[in-house]
Design an enzyme around this catalytic site. Structure first.
Site, mmCIF file in Angstrom:
data_model
loop_
_atom_site.group_PDB
_atom_site.id
_atom_site.type_symbol
_atom_site.label_atom_id
_atom_site.label_comp_id
_atom_site.label_asym_id
_atom_site.label_seq_id
_atom_site.Cartn_x
_atom_site.Cartn_y
_atom_site.Cartn_z
ATOM 1 N N ASP A 91 -5.407 -1.300 4.879
ATOM 2 C CA ASP A 91 -6.296 -0.559 3.987
ATOM 3 C C ASP A 91 -6.088 0.949 4.143
ATOM 4 O O ASP A 91 -5.660 1.436 5.195
ATOM 5 C CB ASP A 91 -7.760 -0.926 4.246
ATOM 6 C CG ASP A 91 -8.139 -0.856 5.718
ATOM 7 O OD1 ASP A 91 -7.327 -1.269 6.576
ATOM 8 O OD2 ASP A 91 -9.247 -0.385 6.034
ATOM 9 N N GLU A 156 -10.094 -1.630 8.627
ATOM 10 C CA GLU A 156 -10.193 -0.566 9.637
ATOM 11 C C GLU A 156 -10.895 0.671 9.095
ATOM 12 O O GLU A 156 -11.705 1.298 9.788
ATOM 13 C CB GLU A 156 -8.787 -0.209 10.151
ATOM 14 C CG GLU A 156 -8.779 0.598 11.436
ATOM 15 C CD GLU A 156 -8.711 2.099 11.231
ATOM 16 O OE1 GLU A 156 -8.694 2.842 12.221
ATOM 17 O OE2 GLU A 156 -8.677 2.551 10.054
#
Length: 437
Positions: A91, A156
């Site tokens: 991400d 994350e």
């Protein structure tokens, strides 16, 4: 080993277009978080790369639309030789106003040795160079004796702890490298926890009754939760200043333990006295502390503040700590990660870095947090070692230096070849250290 490293270096230079191509493909996947729930195609690509490298893979959903991909490449003598875990997140943060970007965020642009695009520094660059390092070893026909594991996680950037879901499934290794942004320095990190402090009145009052609360003859023992939260904030600042002079840790500037009032919410509308107020705080702590410990310190201090206030004594603050998602729960935790300076793998990594870069390896502490903390919390010795600079991470026109990507790949490939051919010590507890998925 030096001859092998020279072969790795030459092949990396010859194949650098392949490295750029991997990064170009990863950046093209718009895996922005928030909104998240958008990594399936990107993870399918990583899975295909791992399968082509001879890994066995497994996958599961962290949240619908966000999958974890984990790979295992079994060594020839897994029982006897050291294992390695490579970890990274898929991400990236939001782009913001694309009009402010000189370069298109989801297309790699090469210019004067720099590669521009969202995630190039944080951390699709590190993902690309890690996968490329594995491809270099395969092309050279290097067969490791110990196991190699690869985790491509999500969540994350939003505190959704994809790496925690891996360790919760029992995934372990003798050493781990998280290829997150570190400017090719070897990092540990402090920890972060967010929390909500809530002040809630037992009664709700009309604004017209305020005059009866603020003088002795009014007859109403009430208060504005917003005004009482001001006392809580003052108490947090007092504790933060106390920490700044009583707590310290090597490689961190004094005062790195902070309590940030990030968001405040409260009240109904102008016709009411605020009967509830909520404060969202972000707390940074040192590697020799746990998030449970710092949360307890804050609670004890703020409850003492409340006991000194006649109204809050009977309406004490409430606390809610952490969470599994900044998106779903508005809360997160990142455990701290210390660096074991005596660990054999660290010595090997430092040696490989110096051999390739001709610079002494810097071992320090990151000023940010990563998923590496979850690996350390699970008992896996780990470090952060990746390309990219924090100044470029999350920035408009995010970028990474091509030579850093190549250098990271060379160091990592050499490290894997050496570490995964290192015998375990006879005193090593194989039952605990054996990497199992």
């Amino acid at each position: 080993m030096r001859d092998l490293q020279e072969k790795i270096n030459r092949l990396a230079e010859e194949r650098q277009e392949r490295l750029i191509d991997i990064l170009r493909t990863l950046v093209a996947f718009e895996t922005v978080s928030p909104p998240a729930r958008n990594t399936e195609e990107a993870q399918s690509y990583v899975k295909d790369v791992l399968l082509n490298l001879g890994f066995e893979t497994e996958e599961w959903e962290l949240f619908p639309g966000d999958r974890i991909v984990a790979g295992t490449k079994q060594g020839e003598r897994s029982e006897e030789y050291q294992s390695l875990l490579l970890n990274g997140h898929m991400d990236v943060v939001a782009v913001g106003d694309e009009a402010s970007w000189k370069y298109p965020p989801f297309v790699i642009t090469e210019e004067e040795g720099l590669l521009y695009g969202r995630g190039t520094s944080d951390m699709k660059g590190g993902m690309a160079s890690s996968l490329f390092a594995l491809e270099l070893l395969q092309e050279l026909g290097i067969k490791q004796k110990g196991d190699i594991f690869f985790q491509s996680v999500t969540g994350e950037e939003a505190g959704e702890a994809g790496t925690k879901s891996c360790v919760d499934r029992g995934m372990k290794a003798d050493f781990a490298i998280v290829a997150d942004t570190s400017n090719l320095e070897i990092h540990g990190q402090g920890g972060v926890i967010t929390g909500w402090i809530t002040i809630k009145s037992k009664e709700t009052y009309h604004d017209g009754l305020r005059s009866r609360m603020i003088h002795a003859g009014g007859g109403i023992n009430g208060a504005s939760a917003i005004e009482k939260m001001a006392k809580v904030i003052e108490g947090l600042q007092e504790l933060e200043r106390h920490w700044a002079i009583t707590k310290s840790y090597p490689e961190f500037p004094m005062g790195s333990t902070t309590i940030n009032p990030s968001v405040i919410e409260g009240g109904r509308n102008a016709a009411f006295i605020a009967d509830e107020c909520r404060l969202w705080i972000t707390v940074h702590f040192y590697p020799n502390e746990t998030y449970e410990e710092v949360a307890k310190e804050i609670e004890e201090h703020i409850l003492a503040v409340a006991m000194a206030d006649p109204w809050m004594k009977n309406n004490p603050p409430l606390f809610k700590w952490g969470g599994k998602s900044m998106i779903e729960e508005r809360g997160e935790v990142f455990p701290a990660l210390d660096v074991d300076h005596t660990h054999e793998a660290l010595a090997v990594l430092k040696e490989q870095h110096q051999t390739v870069s001709k610079r002494k390896a810097v071992v320090s502490m990151s000023s940010t947090v990563t998923d590496a903390g979850w690996l350390g919390a699970a008992g896996i010795p780990a470090v952060i070692y990746g390309p990219g600079k924090l100044d470029d991470a999350h920035a408009v026109d995010e970028k990474v230096e091509l030579h850093q990507l190549l250098e990271h790949s060379k160091v990592l490939a050499g490290f894997i070849a050496k570490w995964c051919s290192t015998e375990r010590s006879n005193t090593h507890d194989e039952a605990e250290a054996r990497a199992i998925y």
